[in-house]
Every structure is written in structure tokens, then in C-alpha cells.
Enzyme design. Structure first.
Site, PDB file in Angstrom:
ATOM      1  N   GLY A   1       0.954  -1.181   0.086  1.00 16.30           N
ATOM      2  CA  GLY A   1       0.142  -0.017  -0.086  1.00 16.30           C
ATOM      3  C   GLY A   1       0.931   1.165   0.057  1.00 16.30           C
ATOM      4  O   GLY A   1       2.063   1.172   0.316  1.00 16.30           O
TER       5      GLY A   1
ATOM      6  N   GLN B   1       3.409   9.888   1.188  1.00 16.69           N
ATOM      7  CA  GLN B   1       4.425   9.174   1.268  1.00 16.69           C
ATOM      8  C   GLN B   1       5.387   9.457   0.297  1.00 16.69           C
ATOM      9  O   GLN B   1       6.541   9.301   0.061  1.00 16.69           O
ATOM     10  CB  GLN B   1       4.149   7.548   1.346  1.00 16.69           C
ATOM     11  CG  GLN B   1       3.687   7.319   2.642  1.00 16.69           C
ATOM     12  CD  GLN B   1       3.349   5.903   2.584  1.00 16.69           C
ATOM     13  OE1 GLN B   1       2.502   5.296   2.255  1.00 16.69           O
ATOM     14  NE2 GLN B   1       4.427   5.113   3.108  1.00 16.69           N
TER      15      GLN B   1
ATOM     16  N   CYS C   1       6.207  -0.233   7.224  1.00 16.50           N
ATOM     17  CA  CYS C   1       5.909   0.997   6.346  1.00 16.50           C
ATOM     18  C   CYS C   1       6.858   1.368   5.640  1.00 16.50           C
ATOM     19  O   CYS C   1       7.937   1.350   5.801  1.00 16.50           O
ATOM     20  CB  CYS C   1       5.650   2.066   7.426  1.00 16.50           C
ATOM     21  SG  CYS C   1       4.799   3.663   6.496  1.00 16.50           S
ATOM     22  N   LEU C   2       6.765   1.401   4.017  1.00 12.07           N
ATOM     23  CA  LEU C   2       7.760   2.258   3.464  1.00 12.07           C
ATOM     24  C   LEU C   2       8.319   3.534   3.852  1.00 12.07           C
ATOM     25  O   LEU C   2       9.532   3.668   3.276  1.00 12.07           O
ATOM     26  CB  LEU C   2       6.918   2.195   1.971  1.00 12.07           C
ATOM     27  CG  LEU C   2       6.503   0.814   1.317  1.00 12.07           C
ATOM     28  CD1 LEU C   2       5.768   1.437   0.051  1.00 12.07           C
ATOM     29  CD2 LEU C   2       7.403   0.024   1.161  1.00 12.07           C
TER      30      LEU C   2
ATOM     31  N   HIS D   1      -4.034   1.546   7.962  1.00  7.60           N
ATOM     32  CA  HIS D   1      -2.866   2.052   7.886  1.00  7.60           C
ATOM     33  C   HIS D   1      -2.827   3.199   6.758  1.00  7.60           C
ATOM     34  O   HIS D   1      -2.263   4.171   7.083  1.00  7.60           O
ATOM     35  CB  HIS D   1      -1.593   0.988   7.625  1.00  7.60           C
ATOM     36  CG  HIS D   1      -0.308   1.447   7.196  1.00  7.60           C
ATOM     37  ND1 HIS D   1       0.545   1.087   8.195  1.00  7.60           N
ATOM     38  CD2 HIS D   1       0.215   1.998   6.301  1.00  7.60           C
ATOM     39  CE1 HIS D   1       1.699   1.477   7.749  1.00  7.60           C
ATOM     40  NE2 HIS D   1       1.494   2.137   6.664  1.00  7.60           N
ATOM     41  N   GLU D   2      -3.214   2.897   5.541  1.00 10.44           N
ATOM     42  CA  GLU D   2      -3.226   4.023   4.573  1.00 10.44           C
ATOM     43  C   GLU D   2      -4.076   5.052   4.963  1.00 10.44           C
ATOM     44  O   GLU D   2      -3.807   6.426   4.672  1.00 10.44           O
ATOM     45  CB  GLU D   2      -3.711   3.461   3.187  1.00 10.44           C
ATOM     46  CG  GLU D   2      -2.655   2.197   2.633  1.00 10.44           C
ATOM     47  CD  GLU D   2      -1.206   2.660   2.845  1.00 10.44           C
ATOM     48  OE1 GLU D   2      -0.902   3.689   2.693  1.00 10.44           O
ATOM     49  OE2 GLU D   2      -0.540   1.778   3.056  1.00 10.44           O
TER      50      GLU D   2
ATOM     51  N   HIS E   1      -2.303   7.388   7.254  1.00 10.99           N
ATOM     52  CA  HIS E   1      -1.276   8.233   6.499  1.00 10.99           C
ATOM     53  C   HIS E   1      -1.660   9.585   6.043  1.00 10.99           C
ATOM     54  O   HIS E   1      -1.396  10.637   6.168  1.00 10.99           O
ATOM     55  CB  HIS E   1      -0.624   7.534   5.184  1.00 10.99           C
ATOM     56  CG  HIS E   1       0.541   6.791   5.575  1.00 10.99           C
ATOM     57  ND1 HIS E   1       1.544   7.242   6.076  1.00 10.99           N
ATOM     58  CD2 HIS E   1       0.765   5.451   5.331  1.00 10.99           C
ATOM     59  CE1 HIS E   1       2.605   6.106   6.263  1.00 10.99           C
ATOM     60  NE2 HIS E   1       2.243   5.119   5.686  1.00 10.99           N
TER      61      HIS E   1
END
Length: 186
Positions: free
Chosen positions: A56, A61, A104-105, A146-147, A150
Site C-alpha cells: 500500500g 509518502q 511501512c515504506l 494503515h493507509e 497516513h
């Protein structure tokens, strides 16, 4: 029926913003123009997510403060969920709260047991403005939550407490990317 393209195949990966970057801490703005620029953003987001081996990715991000995210994520039954949401709203979270591994990225290489509900419903729009409702369970529900976090300016480490939080933040401070992120002002 015309052949469908692979999401991200016409996009270009963009640099990821990392923990400490102000782009990750503020709420994102609503999308108002469902146009070619938005379609290019979504393609670039898929390309970035795939290049980073993620499941995701939220627009902030990659430094774009818009309410958009993409996903290619399995659920607990290993069913693949592929798509994107524009102006998503988390409308339902229920079921048991499960503490599961989450990464997480924007916090690369660091995972921590993070509590999330096991069932989630998110509404939003497609890149062309059609209404969408996405329902997730298990790992996919975790991804959707999670997204959405963000886009509201949060990271999974914000949901951690006590020793788990201290360990994750200590590991992030010692990570090889931390010095690069600090030097670039991110």
C-alpha cells in the site's frame, strides 16, 4: 473488451518520504479534480509501491498532500486485493482488535506489533470519480486502516505504546536511512 494495462506500468517511481519528513505529519487535502494529472499520480504511486515491494502507498509518502492511496494486498485467506481510493473515508472498523506485525515504506526495515481492528469498510472514489466501497478483513483490513492513517497525518508508530514504541523509534534512529533523511531535511 480492450486489453487492460497493469497498474503502474506507465508510471514512474518517485522518492519515498521517510519518518521525520513533515509531509507525513499533516492531514491531506481532498482531491477536487478527477483529471489526467490525478491519473498520472495514481500510476506513479503504483510504480513507487511496486518498486519498494510494498502492499500500500499513500500520496503523502511521495510528498503529494492529497487524499489518495493505492494497494495490492492479500487478506488472511491469501486473496489479492488490488485498487486505489481517492478521498477515502474510514466508515467502519469492527471485529476483534488484533496485534499483528506492521511495517511501512516510510519507516523501512522496521516492524512492530500494532493493534488494528480485523474488519474495515472504506468509501471513496475511483480516479475517474465513480463511488467505491472497499471492505477488508485480516491483513487487508490492517492495510486499509494503515493507509487512511497516513492521509490523516499518522504513521503506524503513532499507534504503538510503551516498550514497542521505544524500540521502534530507537531502531528508526539507528537505521541507515535515518542519516540520509535528516541530511535531506526529510
Amino acid at each position: 473488451m480492450p486489453p487492460r494495462t497493469i497498474p503502474g506500468s506507465s508510471g514512474r517511481p518517485r522518492p519515498l518520504r521517510l519518518l521525520g519528513d513533515p509531509a507525513l505529519t499533516g492531514p491531506c487535502q481532498e482531491v477536487t479534480a478527477f483529471d489526467g494529472e490525478l491519473a498520472r499520480l495514481v500510476e506513479d504511486m503504483y510504480a513507487t509501491m511496486y518498486a519498494a515491494d510494498g502492499v500500500g502507498l499513500a500520496a503523502n509518502q511521495i510528498g503529494v498532500p492529497l487524499r489518495v492511496f493505492v494497494y495490492d494486498c492479500p487478506d488472511d485467506e491469501d486473496r489479492r486485493h488490488l485498487g486505489h481510493l481517492v478521498n477515502p473515508r474510514l466508515v467502519e472498523v469492527d471485529g476483534p482488535v488484533v496485534r499483528g506485525p506492521e511495517g511501512c515504506l516510510s519507516v523501512p526495515g522496521i516492524e512492530a506489533g500494532t493493534p488494528r481492528h480485523d474488519h474495515t469498510v472504506v468509501t471513496g472514489f475511483s480516479v475517474t470519480g465513480e463511488p467505491r466501497t472497499v471492505t477488508g478483513t485480516g491483513f487487508f483490513a490492517r492495510c486499509l486502516q494503515h493507509e487512511c492513517d497516513h492521509l490523516d497525518g499518522g504513521l503506524y508508530v503513532d499507534r504503538l505504546t510503551g516498550l514497542r514504541r521505544r524500540r521502534a523509534l530507537r531502531a528508526a534512529a539507528k537505521a541507515p536511512w535515518a542519516a540520509t533523511a535528516a541530511a535531506s531535511g526529510r
